[in-house]
Enzyme design. Sequence first.
Site, PDB file in Angstrom:
ATOM      1  N   PRO A  44       0.813  -1.226   0.000  1.00 42.16           N
ATOM      2  CA  PRO A  44       0.000   0.000   0.000  1.00 42.16           C
ATOM      3  C   PRO A  44       0.841   1.269   0.000  1.00 42.16           C
ATOM      4  O   PRO A  44       2.054   1.208   0.242  1.00 42.16           O
ATOM      5  CB  PRO A  44      -0.782  -0.106   1.320  1.00 42.16           C
ATOM      6  CG  PRO A  44       0.019  -1.003   2.189  1.00 42.16           C
ATOM      7  CD  PRO A  44       0.767  -1.938   1.290  1.00 42.16           C
ATOM      8  N   THR A  45       0.196   2.390  -0.255  1.00 41.36           N
ATOM      9  CA  THR A  45       0.892   3.684  -0.165  1.00 41.36           C
ATOM     10  C   THR A  45       1.051   4.030   1.315  1.00 41.36           C
ATOM     11  O   THR A  45       0.121   3.863   2.098  1.00 41.36           O
ATOM     12  CB  THR A  45       0.062   4.780  -0.870  1.00 41.36           C
ATOM     13  OG1 THR A  45      -0.177   4.355  -2.218  1.00 41.36           O
ATOM     14  CG2 THR A  45       0.780   6.110  -0.878  1.00 41.36           C
ATOM     15  N   THR A  83       3.487  -5.374  -6.998  1.00 39.22           N
ATOM     16  CA  THR A  83       4.111  -4.198  -7.619  1.00 39.22           C
ATOM     17  C   THR A  83       4.988  -3.535  -6.565  1.00 39.22           C
ATOM     18  O   THR A  83       4.505  -3.198  -5.489  1.00 39.22           O
ATOM     19  CB  THR A  83       3.030  -3.220  -8.100  1.00 39.22           C
ATOM     20  OG1 THR A  83       2.170  -3.940  -8.967  1.00 39.22           O
ATOM     21  CG2 THR A  83       3.638  -2.046  -8.833  1.00 39.22           C
ATOM     22  N   LEU A 116      -2.504  -8.187 -15.232  1.00 37.86           N
ATOM     23  CA  LEU A 116      -3.943  -8.475 -15.359  1.00 37.86           C
ATOM     24  C   LEU A 116      -4.760  -7.239 -15.015  1.00 37.86           C
ATOM     25  O   LEU A 116      -4.409  -6.499 -14.105  1.00 37.86           O
ATOM     26  CB  LEU A 116      -4.362  -9.588 -14.381  1.00 37.86           C
ATOM     27  CG  LEU A 116      -3.537 -10.874 -14.298  1.00 37.86           C
ATOM     28  CD1 LEU A 116      -4.170 -11.828 -13.294  1.00 37.86           C
ATOM     29  CD2 LEU A 116      -3.448 -11.524 -15.663  1.00 37.86           C
ATOM     30  N   ALA A 117      -5.879  -7.057 -15.718  1.00 36.73           N
ATOM     31  CA  ALA A 117      -6.814  -5.985 -15.355  1.00 36.73           C
ATOM     32  C   ALA A 117      -8.081  -6.640 -14.798  1.00 36.73           C
ATOM     33  O   ALA A 117      -8.434  -7.753 -15.199  1.00 36.73           O
ATOM     34  CB  ALA A 117      -7.146  -5.133 -16.574  1.00 36.73           C
ATOM     35  N   LEU A 174       5.686  -0.347 -13.188  1.00 40.28           N
ATOM     36  CA  LEU A 174       5.245   1.004 -12.810  1.00 40.28           C
ATOM     37  C   LEU A 174       5.042   1.860 -14.060  1.00 40.28           C
ATOM     38  O   LEU A 174       4.083   2.618 -14.169  1.00 40.28           O
ATOM     39  CB  LEU A 174       6.280   1.680 -11.901  1.00 40.28           C
ATOM     40  CG  LEU A 174       6.505   1.063 -10.521  1.00 40.28           C
ATOM     41  CD1 LEU A 174       7.535   1.873  -9.745  1.00 40.28           C
ATOM     42  CD2 LEU A 174       5.203   1.011  -9.732  1.00 40.28           C
ATOM     43  N   CYS A 229      -4.562   0.641  -8.588  1.00 37.92           N
ATOM     44  CA  CYS A 229      -3.172   0.629  -9.066  1.00 37.92           C
ATOM     45  C   CYS A 229      -2.661   1.932  -9.673  1.00 37.92           C
ATOM     46  O   CYS A 229      -1.554   2.356  -9.372  1.00 37.92           O
ATOM     47  CB  CYS A 229      -3.007  -0.487 -10.093  1.00 37.92           C
ATOM     48  SG  CYS A 229      -3.494  -2.066  -9.415  1.00 37.92           S
ATOM     49  N   PHE A 230      -3.444   2.546 -10.559  1.00 35.78           N
ATOM     50  CA  PHE A 230      -2.885   3.653 -11.341  1.00 35.78           C
ATOM     51  C   PHE A 230      -2.294   4.765 -10.457  1.00 35.78           C
ATOM     52  O   PHE A 230      -1.125   5.107 -10.565  1.00 35.78           O
ATOM     53  CB  PHE A 230      -3.941   4.241 -12.282  1.00 35.78           C
ATOM     54  CG  PHE A 230      -4.147   3.440 -13.543  1.00 35.78           C
ATOM     55  CD1 PHE A 230      -3.443   2.268 -13.761  1.00 35.78           C
ATOM     56  CD2 PHE A 230      -5.041   3.857 -14.510  1.00 35.78           C
ATOM     57  CE1 PHE A 230      -3.620   1.524 -14.924  1.00 35.78           C
ATOM     58  CE2 PHE A 230      -5.235   3.133 -15.677  1.00 35.78           C
ATOM     59  CZ  PHE A 230      -4.527   1.963 -15.879  1.00 35.78           C
TER      60      PHE A 230
END
Length: 435
Positions: A44-45, A83, A116-117, A174, A229-230
């Site tokens: 996470p952020t 990621t 994957l989306a 990324l 994600c974006f």
Amino acid sequence: MSFCPEPGLQEVVEAARGRNLFFSTEVEKHIAEADIVFVSVNTPTKTCGVGAGKAADLTYWEGAARMIAAVSKSSKIIVEKSTVPVKTAEAIEKVLKRNCSDPTVEFDILSNPEFLAEGTAISDLTCPDRVLIGGKDTERGRKAIDVLASVYAHWIPEERILKTNLWSAELSKLTANAMLAQRISSVNSISALCEATGADIQQVSNSIGTDSRIGPKFLNASVGFGGSCFQKDILNLVYICESVGLKDVAKYWESVVTMNDYQKQRFVERIISAMFNTIKKKKLAVYGFAFKKDTGDTRETPAIDVCRGLMADGAELCIYDPQVSEKQVRLDLATPKFEWDHPVSKASPVSDDESVAIVKDPMEAAKGAHAIVVLTEWDEFKTVDYQAVYDSMVKPAFIFDGRNILDHDALRAMGFIVYALGKPLDAFILNGPAA
Ligand code: UGA
């Protein structure tokens, strides 16, 4: 978060479970036995401390590495699926090496990012554009890459398995998300210009998309991109650029997020200005809350910021989404930014704001409303009986289509005042009530 099953996932699990797919909570036992370990923990952020609001929190990754090191009695390939920031593999290798008591055990770290989306994950898995495997440029590293490539080679043609160095693979993930988001922000920025000039963003997107160098995908103007994600990945990229002193590069990528926030704010302002500069105590029907159609996922959905913006101006919202639960909508509206990605114990209280109602039917949402605000491109919104909806609404009845999915001419013929994102504006929207 309310998740609905990913299309096709059930079938894949049913076919493989008990054959070569087993679920277990005995993590340590199975890691000790494994030759390859895929680590797919959350990143996470960060919400506090150095890099808060941008950097990735690697707590879970480090915890997984410490555990792997503690239980390993044989050498293993460790695959980064999550990621992660560039150079994570290097840090993880140190944790693994320093914490494993058996000096004969070796770890080969590979980066194998996920592309994957949501909604198309199974077809993306079975027929991907590419599979990316990054490893060390040494004999051992190349061998490890080949071992993992041989797993994918069971169903993916060799030419689609790309082999790179570790850092390129980590950075490619990324960059792929940042480039996709940048396309959307670019188109969204032009949607504002279209409204100011009388051009039509769909016509512009179609025109530029026929250029094979640009291509037609990811050119749909919208009320903003969302999803888990974006934004997270771009902010992570920005943080990495800042940490290595590339301030201008960081600013460039941050502007993709700034443009996304601008688009959501612009949409809210259009609604307010078109509705005689006040939406106080007006009922607005919100169609769609998920970040895209065919999912109940609301992480970073643009609907959160748009709804908050409308509520800040005193609107009374009646929200309908085919898959998102009332509890989820209320939780999202009450949760501070980035907190959604952290453990449930930290989740904020559920909003009991009375200016928000959540209903199970689009007709009910629109009854007695001044406007309909379309925030997700659900197919079912195209087939609502808009004549009946119009008849039940307060006049003038507005529709703000934040996804450009409706038949705007037909709606105008019924009497609606229509705002279609990035398209020539109705005189009423352009000039206000005087028109
Ligand atoms: C995205 C990437 O597409 C995947 O390749 C990646 O693996 C994934 O993130 C991830 O990192 O896990 P996802 O977030 O599931 O996948 O959804 P997208 O289909 O990429 O859509 C993201 C957002 O952009 C949605 O809010 C969607 O409505 C919006 N969007 C998409 C637009 O506004 N316009 C478009 O033309 C396309």
